[in-house]
Design a protein around this motif. Structure first.
Motif, PDB file in Angstrom:
ATOM      1  N   ILE A  39      11.334 -13.714  19.017  1.00 58.33           N
ATOM      2  CA  ILE A  39      11.188 -15.019  19.936  1.00 58.33           C
ATOM      3  C   ILE A  39      10.994 -16.347  19.384  1.00 58.33           C
ATOM      4  N   GLU A  40      11.147 -17.569  19.919  1.00 60.42           N
ATOM      5  CA  GLU A  40      11.070 -18.800  19.246  1.00 60.42           C
ATOM      6  C   GLU A  40       9.634 -19.159  18.910  1.00 60.42           C
ATOM      7  N   GLU A  41       9.676 -19.895  17.905  1.00 54.09           N
ATOM      8  CA  GLU A  41       8.288 -20.561  17.679  1.00 54.09           C
ATOM      9  C   GLU A  41       7.621 -21.474  18.760  1.00 54.09           C
ATOM     10  N   TYR A  42       6.478 -21.324  18.778  1.00 51.67           N
ATOM     11  CA  TYR A  42       5.996 -22.358  19.948  1.00 51.67           C
ATOM     12  C   TYR A  42       5.878 -23.702  19.391  1.00 51.67           C
ATOM     13  N   ILE A  43       6.429 -24.403  20.338  1.00 49.62           N
ATOM     14  CA  ILE A  43       6.388 -25.989  19.878  1.00 49.62           C
ATOM     15  C   ILE A  43       5.638 -26.719  21.272  1.00 49.62           C
ATOM     16  N   PRO A  44       4.364 -27.372  20.869  1.00 46.71           N
ATOM     17  CA  PRO A  44       3.814 -28.096  21.826  1.00 46.71           C
ATOM     18  C   PRO A  44       4.728 -28.763  22.920  1.00 46.71           C
ATOM     19  N   GLY A  45       4.590 -28.583  24.191  1.00 46.21           N
ATOM     20  CA  GLY A  45       5.413 -29.613  25.219  1.00 46.21           C
ATOM     21  C   GLY A  45       6.750 -28.787  25.383  1.00 46.21           C
ATOM     22  N   GLN A  46       7.073 -27.609  24.557  1.00 46.21           N
ATOM     23  CA  GLN A  46       8.282 -27.125  24.887  1.00 46.21           C
ATOM     24  C   GLN A  46       7.939 -25.667  25.066  1.00 46.21           C
ATOM     25  N   PHE A  47       6.937 -24.939  25.575  1.00 50.31           N
ATOM     26  CA  PHE A  47       6.297 -23.555  25.803  1.00 50.31           C
ATOM     27  C   PHE A  47       7.574 -22.698  26.324  1.00 50.31           C
ATOM     28  N   PHE A  48       8.291 -23.434  27.282  1.00 45.40           N
ATOM     29  CA  PHE A  48       9.300 -22.908  28.149  1.00 45.40           C
ATOM     30  C   PHE A  48      10.398 -22.050  26.980  1.00 45.40           C
ATOM     31  N   LYS A  49      10.728 -22.789  25.947  1.00 45.77           N
ATOM     32  CA  LYS A  49      11.520 -22.248  25.096  1.00 45.77           C
ATOM     33  C   LYS A  49      11.332 -21.022  24.453  1.00 45.77           C
ATOM     34  N   ARG A  50       9.897 -20.579  24.323  1.00 46.83           N
ATOM     35  CA  ARG A  50       9.500 -19.248  23.940  1.00 46.83           C
ATOM     36  C   ARG A  50       9.319 -18.291  24.837  1.00 46.83           C
ATOM     37  N   GLU A  51       8.779 -18.862  26.026  1.00 51.81           N
ATOM     38  CA  GLU A  51       8.479 -17.749  26.922  1.00 51.81           C
ATOM     39  C   GLU A  51       9.535 -17.357  28.116  1.00 51.81           C
ATOM     40  N   LEU A  52      10.378 -18.290  28.319  1.00 52.35           N
ATOM     41  CA  LEU A  52      11.543 -18.230  29.306  1.00 52.35           C
ATOM     42  C   LEU A  52      12.415 -17.068  29.122  1.00 52.35           C
ATOM     43  N   PRO A  53      12.741 -16.799  28.071  1.00 52.75           N
ATOM     44  CA  PRO A  53      13.702 -15.488  27.867  1.00 52.75           C
ATOM     45  C   PRO A  53      13.007 -14.401  27.946  1.00 52.75           C
ATOM     46  N   TYR A  75       2.046 -23.699  33.589  1.00 56.36           N
ATOM     47  CA  TYR A  75       2.260 -25.038  34.503  1.00 56.36           C
ATOM     48  C   TYR A  75       3.592 -25.241  34.953  1.00 56.36           C
ATOM     49  N   VAL A  76       3.677 -25.856  36.335  1.00 50.85           N
ATOM     50  CA  VAL A  76       4.988 -26.010  36.794  1.00 50.85           C
ATOM     51  C   VAL A  76       5.382 -27.290  36.236  1.00 50.85           C
ATOM     52  N   TYR A  77       4.499 -28.199  36.205  1.00 48.99           N
ATOM     53  CA  TYR A  77       4.650 -29.648  35.567  1.00 48.99           C
ATOM     54  C   TYR A  77       3.673 -29.955  34.274  1.00 48.99           C
ATOM     55  N   VAL A  78       4.066 -30.387  33.375  1.00 49.54           N
ATOM     56  CA  VAL A  78       3.362 -31.028  32.371  1.00 49.54           C
ATOM     57  C   VAL A  78       2.872 -32.308  32.181  1.00 49.54           C
ATOM     58  N   ASP A  81       4.452 -37.372  35.847  1.00 48.58           N
ATOM     59  CA  ASP A  81       5.552 -37.999  36.121  1.00 48.58           C
ATOM     60  C   ASP A  81       6.766 -36.903  36.544  1.00 48.58           C
ATOM     61  N   TYR A  82       5.959 -35.547  36.722  1.00 48.88           N
ATOM     62  CA  TYR A  82       6.826 -34.329  37.187  1.00 48.88           C
ATOM     63  C   TYR A  82       7.911 -33.732  35.987  1.00 48.88           C
ATOM     64  N   LYS A  83       7.513 -33.931  34.884  1.00 45.89           N
ATOM     65  CA  LYS A  83       8.372 -33.280  33.922  1.00 45.89           C
ATOM     66  C   LYS A  83       8.220 -31.702  34.079  1.00 45.89           C
ATOM     67  N   PHE A  84       8.854 -31.098  33.895  1.00 45.19           N
ATOM     68  CA  PHE A  84       9.073 -29.411  33.955  1.00 45.19           C
ATOM     69  C   PHE A  84       8.310 -29.008  32.850  1.00 45.19           C
ATOM     70  N   GLY A  85       7.514 -28.027  33.262  1.00 44.52           N
ATOM     71  CA  GLY A  85       6.849 -26.900  32.155  1.00 44.52           C
ATOM     72  C   GLY A  85       7.454 -25.811  32.484  1.00 44.52           C
ATOM     73  N   LEU A  86       6.860 -24.654  32.029  1.00 44.48           N
ATOM     74  CA  LEU A  86       7.728 -23.293  32.339  1.00 44.48           C
ATOM     75  C   LEU A  86       7.978 -23.042  33.745  1.00 44.48           C
ATOM     76  N   GLY A  87       7.115 -23.264  34.612  1.00 44.00           N
ATOM     77  CA  GLY A  87       7.290 -22.819  35.931  1.00 44.00           C
ATOM     78  C   GLY A  87       8.574 -23.755  36.649  1.00 44.00           C
ATOM     79  N   GLY A  88       8.804 -25.074  36.292  1.00 40.36           N
ATOM     80  CA  GLY A  88       9.832 -25.940  36.809  1.00 40.36           C
ATOM     81  C   GLY A  88      11.046 -25.426  36.106  1.00 40.36           C
ATOM     82  N   VAL A  89      11.137 -25.087  34.692  1.00 42.91           N
ATOM     83  CA  VAL A  89      12.253 -24.669  34.179  1.00 42.91           C
ATOM     84  C   VAL A  89      12.676 -23.343  34.661  1.00 42.91           C
ATOM     85  N   LEU A  90      11.961 -22.458  34.876  1.00 45.04           N
ATOM     86  CA  LEU A  90      12.310 -21.192  35.791  1.00 45.04           C
ATOM     87  C   LEU A  90      12.735 -21.622  37.182  1.00 45.04           C
TER      88      LEU A  90
END
Length: 165
Positions: A39-53, A75-78, A81-90
């Motif tokens: 799995i990817e390393e945890y990067i604050p603000g980019q959690f989706f890179k780790r969890e999405l796969p 979260y859907v938004y982080v 300004d509606y920047k996507f978090g994990l939910g939005g990226v999914l």
């Protein structure tokens, strides 16, 4: 059907679990388990890179034509300004075809305008609900009205337990 997803990490491995249910169910109708390595390393603000796969591996095992909503831990938004978090990226990865509800247990100061706080049971601690593909108020009411007497709905608490086993 509703699909709720969660992931638990141990070192460079992850256990991903999905449960299928209807809003009034007490028990999951189906449980799907998957394991993911490297799995990817945890990067604050980019959690989706780790969890999405991890989530996508579980989703591949399900007939998505039967799923109307996916519930995630996060979260859907982080931000406001509606920047996507994990939910939005999914939601994007699923071609914007299935509504996503995000449930977070901790507040995130940058997205106060994109969440609704709900309190369940006797708890004084809120859950932070976000959504895409459906009205936020509807999503909050659906989660608030799920079975269970505690902060976290019973089925989602079961999901968390199964993920950590």
């Amino acid at each position: 059907m509703i699909l709720a997803l969660d992931v638990h990490y141990r070192e460079q491995k992850a256990k991903s679990v999905g449960i299928l249910f209807n809003w009034n169910d007490i028990e999951p109708q189906s449980i799907i388990v998957d394991y993911y390595e490297d799995i990817e390393e945890y990067i604050p603000g980019q959690f989706f890179k780790r969890e999405l796969p991890c989530l996508l591996n579980v989703i591949k095992k399900i007939d998505l034509r039967t799923v109307e909503v996916i519930v995630i831990d996060g979260y859907v938004y982080v931000d406001n300004d509606y920047k996507f978090g994990l939910g939005g990226v999914l939601w994007e990865k699923l071609n914007e075809q299935i509504s996503i509800i995000g449930i977070a247990k901790t507040s995130f100061f940058k997205n106060k305008e994109t969440v609704i706080e709900i309190v369940r049971g006797a708890s004084i601690k809120p859950l932070y609900i976000s959504a895409i593909g459906m009205e936020l108020k509807t999503a909050a009411e659906l989660i608030k009205n799920m079975k269970g007497d505690f902060r976290m709905p019973s089925l989602l608490k079961q999901l968390d337990t199964i993920t950590k086993e």
